[in-house]
Design a protein around this motif. Structure first.
Motif, PDB file in Angstrom:
ATOM      1  N   GLU A 170       0.777  -1.254   0.059  1.00 32.20           N
ATOM      2  CA  GLU A 170      -0.027   0.008  -0.117  1.00 32.20           C
ATOM      3  C   GLU A 170       0.980   1.192  -0.055  1.00 32.20           C
ATOM      4  O   GLU A 170       1.973   1.303   0.614  1.00 32.20           O
ATOM      5  CB  GLU A 170      -0.762   0.166   1.132  1.00 32.20           C
ATOM      6  N   LEU A 171       0.493   2.153  -0.661  1.00 26.64           N
ATOM      7  CA  LEU A 171       0.809   3.557  -0.240  1.00 26.64           C
ATOM      8  C   LEU A 171      -0.292   4.393   0.081  1.00 26.64           C
ATOM      9  O   LEU A 171      -1.402   4.291  -0.640  1.00 26.64           O
ATOM     10  CB  LEU A 171       1.224   4.245  -2.008  1.00 26.64           C
ATOM     11  N   ARG A 172       0.081   5.033   1.253  1.00 26.10           N
ATOM     12  CA  ARG A 172      -1.236   5.545   2.013  1.00 26.10           C
ATOM     13  C   ARG A 172      -0.976   7.236   1.902  1.00 26.10           C
ATOM     14  O   ARG A 172       0.280   7.757   1.954  1.00 26.10           O
ATOM     15  CB  ARG A 172      -1.313   5.098   3.350  1.00 26.10           C
ATOM     16  N   GLN A 173      -1.878   7.826   1.678  1.00 26.53           N
ATOM     17  CA  GLN A 173      -1.882   9.456   1.739  1.00 26.53           C
ATOM     18  C   GLN A 173      -2.801   9.711   2.949  1.00 26.53           C
ATOM     19  O   GLN A 173      -3.921   9.625   3.116  1.00 26.53           O
ATOM     20  CB  GLN A 173      -2.437  10.076   0.396  1.00 26.53           C
ATOM     21  N   TYR A 174      -2.265  10.767   3.665  1.00 21.18           N
ATOM     22  CA  TYR A 174      -2.966  11.357   4.863  1.00 21.18           C
ATOM     23  C   TYR A 174      -2.851  12.740   4.688  1.00 21.18           C
ATOM     24  O   TYR A 174      -1.905  13.514   4.305  1.00 21.18           O
ATOM     25  CB  TYR A 174      -2.013  10.820   5.994  1.00 21.18           C
ATOM     26  N   ASP A 175      -3.833  13.255   4.974  1.00 23.78           N
ATOM     27  CA  ASP A 175      -3.972  14.780   4.935  1.00 23.78           C
ATOM     28  C   ASP A 175      -3.714  15.217   6.505  1.00 23.78           C
ATOM     29  O   ASP A 175      -4.230  14.920   7.580  1.00 23.78           O
ATOM     30  CB  ASP A 175      -5.836  15.392   4.818  1.00 23.78           C
ATOM     31  N   VAL A 176      -2.583  15.972   6.310  1.00 23.51           N
ATOM     32  CA  VAL A 176      -1.914  16.512   7.648  1.00 23.51           C
ATOM     33  C   VAL A 176      -1.705  18.110   7.636  1.00 23.51           C
ATOM     34  O   VAL A 176      -1.024  18.462   8.577  1.00 23.51           O
ATOM     35  CB  VAL A 176      -0.408  15.859   7.957  1.00 23.51           C
ATOM     36  N   SER A 177      -2.761  18.549   7.158  1.00 24.14           N
ATOM     37  CA  SER A 177      -2.658  20.075   7.196  1.00 24.14           C
ATOM     38  C   SER A 177      -3.122  20.576   8.632  1.00 24.14           C
ATOM     39  O   SER A 177      -2.721  21.791   8.965  1.00 24.14           O
ATOM     40  CB  SER A 177      -3.895  20.633   6.155  1.00 24.14           C
TER      41      SER A 177
ATOM     42  N   LYS B 110      -4.286  13.808  -6.773  1.00 24.13           N
ATOM     43  CA  LYS B 110      -5.340  14.574  -7.377  1.00 24.13           C
ATOM     44  C   LYS B 110      -5.117  15.748  -6.280  1.00 24.13           C
ATOM     45  O   LYS B 110      -4.897  15.879  -5.189  1.00 24.13           O
ATOM     46  CB  LYS B 110      -6.813  13.948  -6.846  1.00 24.13           C
ATOM     47  N   PRO B 111      -5.442  17.102  -6.877  1.00 20.94           N
ATOM     48  CA  PRO B 111      -5.251  18.363  -6.099  1.00 20.94           C
ATOM     49  C   PRO B 111      -5.849  18.296  -4.779  1.00 20.94           C
ATOM     50  O   PRO B 111      -5.292  18.887  -3.704  1.00 20.94           O
ATOM     51  CB  PRO B 111      -5.617  19.333  -6.992  1.00 20.94           C
ATOM     52  N   GLN B 112      -7.255  17.858  -4.641  1.00 23.96           N
ATOM     53  CA  GLN B 112      -7.702  18.031  -3.453  1.00 23.96           C
ATOM     54  C   GLN B 112      -7.550  16.661  -2.340  1.00 23.96           C
ATOM     55  O   GLN B 112      -8.295  16.474  -1.418  1.00 23.96           O
ATOM     56  CB  GLN B 112      -9.284  18.360  -3.679  1.00 23.96           C
ATOM     57  N   GLY B 113      -6.925  15.842  -2.807  1.00 26.80           N
ATOM     58  CA  GLY B 113      -6.531  14.593  -2.107  1.00 26.80           C
ATOM     59  C   GLY B 113      -7.266  13.319  -2.854  1.00 26.80           C
ATOM     60  O   GLY B 113      -7.951  13.627  -3.681  1.00 26.80           O
ATOM     61  N   GLY B 114      -6.496  12.249  -2.862  1.00 20.81           N
ATOM     62  CA  GLY B 114      -6.566  11.187  -3.548  1.00 20.81           C
ATOM     63  C   GLY B 114      -5.549  10.750  -4.622  1.00 20.81           C
ATOM     64  O   GLY B 114      -4.829  11.456  -5.012  1.00 20.81           O
ATOM     65  N   MET B 115      -5.508   9.520  -4.999  1.00 20.75           N
ATOM     66  CA  MET B 115      -4.218   8.995  -5.723  1.00 20.75           C
ATOM     67  C   MET B 115      -5.044   8.081  -6.747  1.00 20.75           C
ATOM     68  O   MET B 115      -5.942   7.281  -6.383  1.00 20.75           O
ATOM     69  CB  MET B 115      -3.397   8.343  -5.045  1.00 20.75           C
ATOM     70  N   GLU B 116      -4.526   7.937  -7.738  1.00 19.67           N
ATOM     71  CA  GLU B 116      -4.604   6.598  -8.664  1.00 19.67           C
ATOM     72  C   GLU B 116      -3.293   6.201  -9.383  1.00 19.67           C
ATOM     73  O   GLU B 116      -2.625   6.985  -9.790  1.00 19.67           O
ATOM     74  CB  GLU B 116      -5.922   6.618  -9.624  1.00 19.67           C
ATOM     75  N   LEU B 117      -3.100   4.807  -9.556  1.00 22.47           N
ATOM     76  CA  LEU B 117      -2.068   4.325 -10.207  1.00 22.47           C
ATOM     77  C   LEU B 117      -2.109   4.508 -11.529  1.00 22.47           C
ATOM     78  O   LEU B 117      -3.408   4.362 -12.204  1.00 22.47           O
ATOM     79  CB  LEU B 117      -1.833   2.996 -10.381  1.00 22.47           C
ATOM     80  N   ASP B 118      -1.324   5.358 -12.131  1.00 24.99           N
ATOM     81  CA  ASP B 118      -1.058   5.574 -13.770  1.00 24.99           C
ATOM     82  C   ASP B 118      -1.291   4.363 -14.432  1.00 24.99           C
ATOM     83  O   ASP B 118      -0.366   3.388 -14.398  1.00 24.99           O
ATOM     84  CB  ASP B 118       0.042   6.343 -14.111  1.00 24.99           C
TER      85      ASP B 118
END
Length: 150
Positions: A32-39, A112-120
């Motif tokens: 997994e690659l995890r993305q966290y909003d840490v603002s 994605k600019p507002q958060g979120g990801m997808e494999l190319d």
């Protein structure tokens, strides 16, 4: 490889975006690659997860090709729109967790600019028997080494 059913994440890298908004955590063991909003650093929120490879329940690349290993060293573009990662940890660990071997690979993730990801789905570099531990982006990335470049 035996189906072991469960495995720890085995966190191998973390990268903070230059705007301090998103933290990316690679979990080599679970793929997994995890993305966290840490603002708000006192209230981090899991934003998204992309899965590829992994020891238990391995996930294929969108091309359908099976990837051994999992997200390992992450390079995040300075603009925060792309992340690249390789799949080999260290040969001794690779050999222990993947006794049939690891085929080297590099994958791209669109952010994605507002958060979120997808494999190319169009980006997969396969290195065959050459294991890829880490790559570098020309001109630097979002890690501390980025400040070594003009």
């Amino acid at each position: 490889m035996k189906d072991i059913g469960a495995v720890p994440p085995l966190v191998t890298d973390m990268v903070l975006s230059l705007d301090d908004r998103f933290l990316y955590v690679s979990c080599w063991g679970t793929g997994e690659l995890r993305q966290y909003d840490v603002s708000d650093p006192f209230n981090p929120k899991l934003t998204d997860i992309v899965k590829i490879g992994g020891i238990a329940n391995p996930t294929a690349h969108p091309t359908g090709k099976q990837i051994t290993g999992g997200p390992q060293m992450v390079e995040l573009s300075r603009d925060g729109q792309r992340a690249y990662f390789t799949n080999s940890l260290y040969s001794s660990w690779d050999d222990q967790f993947y006794p049939d071997g690891i085929k080297g690979a590099m994958v791209k993730v669109d952010i994605k600019p507002q958060g979120g990801m997808e494999l190319d789905p169009l980006f997969l570099i396969e290195f065959g028997d050459t294991r890829a531990h880490q790559i570098r982006l020309e001109g630097g990335d979002s890690s501390t080494d980025t400040f070594c470049y003009p």
